[in-house]
Design an enzyme around this catalytic site. Structure first.
Site, short mmCIF file in Angstrom:
data_model
loop_
_atom_site.label_atom_id
_atom_site.label_comp_id
_atom_site.label_asym_id
_atom_site.label_seq_id
_atom_site.Cartn_x
_atom_site.Cartn_y
_atom_site.Cartn_z
N LYS A 190 1.18 -1.09 -0.26
CA LYS A 190 0.06 0.17 0.15
C LYS A 190 0.69 1.06 0.68
O LYS A 190 2.06 1.21 0.35
CB LYS A 190 -0.74 -0.10 0.99
CG LYS A 190 -1.74 -1.48 1.61
CD LYS A 190 -2.67 -1.48 -0.36
CE LYS A 190 -3.78 -2.24 0.53
NZ LYS A 190 -3.05 -3.39 -0.21
C1 LIG Z 1 -9.21 -3.85 -1.80
C2 LIG Z 1 -8.77 -3.95 -0.80
N1 LIG Z 1 -9.26 -4.54 0.76
C3 LIG Z 1 -8.73 -5.26 1.20
C4 LIG Z 1 -7.11 -5.44 1.65
C5 LIG Z 1 -7.26 -5.95 2.90
O1 LIG Z 1 -5.97 -6.15 3.23
P1 LIG Z 1 -5.41 -6.21 4.45
O2 LIG Z 1 -4.18 -6.66 3.33
O3 LIG Z 1 -4.61 -5.27 5.08
O4 LIG Z 1 -5.64 -6.96 5.09
C6 LIG Z 1 -6.77 -4.93 0.71
C7 LIG Z 1 -5.07 -5.35 0.24
O5 LIG Z 1 -4.62 -6.50 0.53
C8 LIG Z 1 -7.10 -4.44 -0.48
O6 LIG Z 1 -5.96 -4.51 -1.43
#
Ligand SMILES: Cc1ncc(COP(=O)(O)O)c(C=O)c1O
Length: 383
Positions: free
Chosen positions: A187
């Site tokens: 990110k």
């Molecule tokens: C669009 C989207 N939603 C949710 C997530 C979930 O985040 P995390 O990986 O921090 O749980 C991500 C990233 O991985 C994402 O790109």
């Protein structure tokens, strides 16, 4: 050239500076490494950036969304409207709280949920809208909240990819209902793993804290009560210290990403990429945070599948990614009734999308190398 090789260009890479590394060392030596003063400092810095709204940090952007759904009262018998073109976490969390995702096809230009189609998907069981700002390009908040208001729906913004993006003249998260960010290493800012949830008021923030850690509420020196079954979603101080170091560089990172994106557009134009059938992203430099630069391959003009294009890019020393295959075609979702043909725009994007390298430490010359290599691969494999 292997991914570990010196001049291999990955599709993304975090920039962690020495001050942050030193800060992490200090946290490790401090005697307090799990949730503590660094998490509090990170939450308050995030809140300040987001106009003073309450913010709570979590150990992932998946946990934040699941908790947001619970805070919004979404559960069995309810429906949540979302996009089929996202990381599968977006709809998995809906299943996790016992509700049903209702997919609405994407707008093929923005690649985000097509808001025009949302009202037709609303039923008496709909409780919330769960849009995603794919690649950091924000969904139109004015239209989104007009629909939510007209139908009395909660909104959980999956803004995992849009930290630092802008909507209605302010950073995403400054306004809106429940807003969820991820700090996964890919990110725009990272906490190694982590996420945060932006809430409406202190009552919701207290509920978020309960869902974050076993439902526990402490009082005085020895008081403890548990009224809800919370989970184990707290962020460590080590992670929060990384997040603080990253947040301080947000403006610089976002500006660098935008500059690189502009170079991509320039390079692709010079190379005649559109004429070669490549679909470029929307050139929105007012709202997007350029989390990713994604193209759609002209699959019908190619004699090879996307995986071969990726392999040839890899052989040229360039990493690419797929974000994402359409969710409703995964086995878990097919078993629940979705099938090929349900959402043609998302399926087309899911088959042809390719994420090109874009991260702050990339050099200008890398962009030209990527664009040139991709056009060469397309030419080589034309039908
Ligand atoms: C669009 C989207 N939603 C949710 C997530 C979930 O985040 P995390 O990986 O921090 O749980 C991500 C990233 O991985 C994402 O790109």
């Amino acid at each position: 050239m292997s991914p570990g090789a010196e001049d291999y260009l990955p599709f993304t890479r975090p920039s962690i500076d020495e001050a942050t590394i030193q800060g992490v060392v200090e946290v490790l030596r401090s005697g307090w490494i799990t949730s503590g003063p660094q998490v509090k400092a990170f939450e308050s810095a995030l809140s300040q950036y987001l106009g003073g709204r309450p913010v709570r940090a979590f150990n992932s952007g998946t946990a934040t969304m699941e908790v947001a759904l619970r805070i919004a009262g979404v559960g069995p018998g309810h429906e949540v409207i979302t996009t089929p073109l996202s990381w599968v976490a977006t709809s998995n969390v809906v299943l996790a709280v016992g509700a049903r995702p209702v997919f609405v096809d994407i707008d093929p230009v923005t690649r985000n949920i097509d808001l025009e189609r949302v009202p037709a998907a609303i039923t008496p069981r709909t409780r919330a809208l769960l849009p995603v700002d794919l690649a950091g390009l924000p969904v139109d908040r004015g239209r989104l909240y007009a629909i939510a208001r007209a139908h009395g729906l909660r909104v959980i913004e999956d803004a995992a990819q849009s930290f630092g993006a802008r909507a209605a003249g302010a950073p995403v998260g400054t306004a809106g209902d429940l807003v969820s960010f991820s700090f996964h290493p890919n990110k725009n800012i990272t906490a190694i793993e982590g996420g945060c949830l932006v809430l409406n008021d202190e009552a919701e923030a207290r509920l978020a804290e309960q869902y974050r850690l076993q439902g526990v509420v402490r009082s005085g020196l020895d008081g403890m009560e548990v009224e809800i079954a919370g989970g184990k979603f707290n962020l460590t101080d080590v992670a929060a210290r990384v997040g603080l170091g990253q947040l301080a560089r947000l403006a610089e990172f976002t500006a660098r990403r935008a500059a690189l994106a502009r170079l991509y557009f320039r390079a692709f134009e010079a190379l005649g990429a559109r004429e070669a059938g490549l679909a470029l992203p929307v050139a929105d430099f007012e709202h997007g945070n350029w989390h990713m630069f994604q193209v759609l391959l002209p699959q019908e003009q190619l004699a090879v599948p996307r995986s071969v294009v990726m392999a040839q890019m890899h052989a040229a020393g360039i990493g690419t990614g797929v974000h994402y295959p359409a969710i409703h075609l995964f086995a878990l979702y097919r078993r629940q009734g979705w099938k090929s043909g349900d959402f043609p725009h998302a399926e087309h994007a899911g088959r042809n999308i390719l994420t090109l390298p874009l991260f702050p430490a990339m050099r200008d010359a890398d962009v030209e190398r990527v664009a040139g290599a991709l056009l060469e691969v397309l030419r080589r494999n034309r039908r």
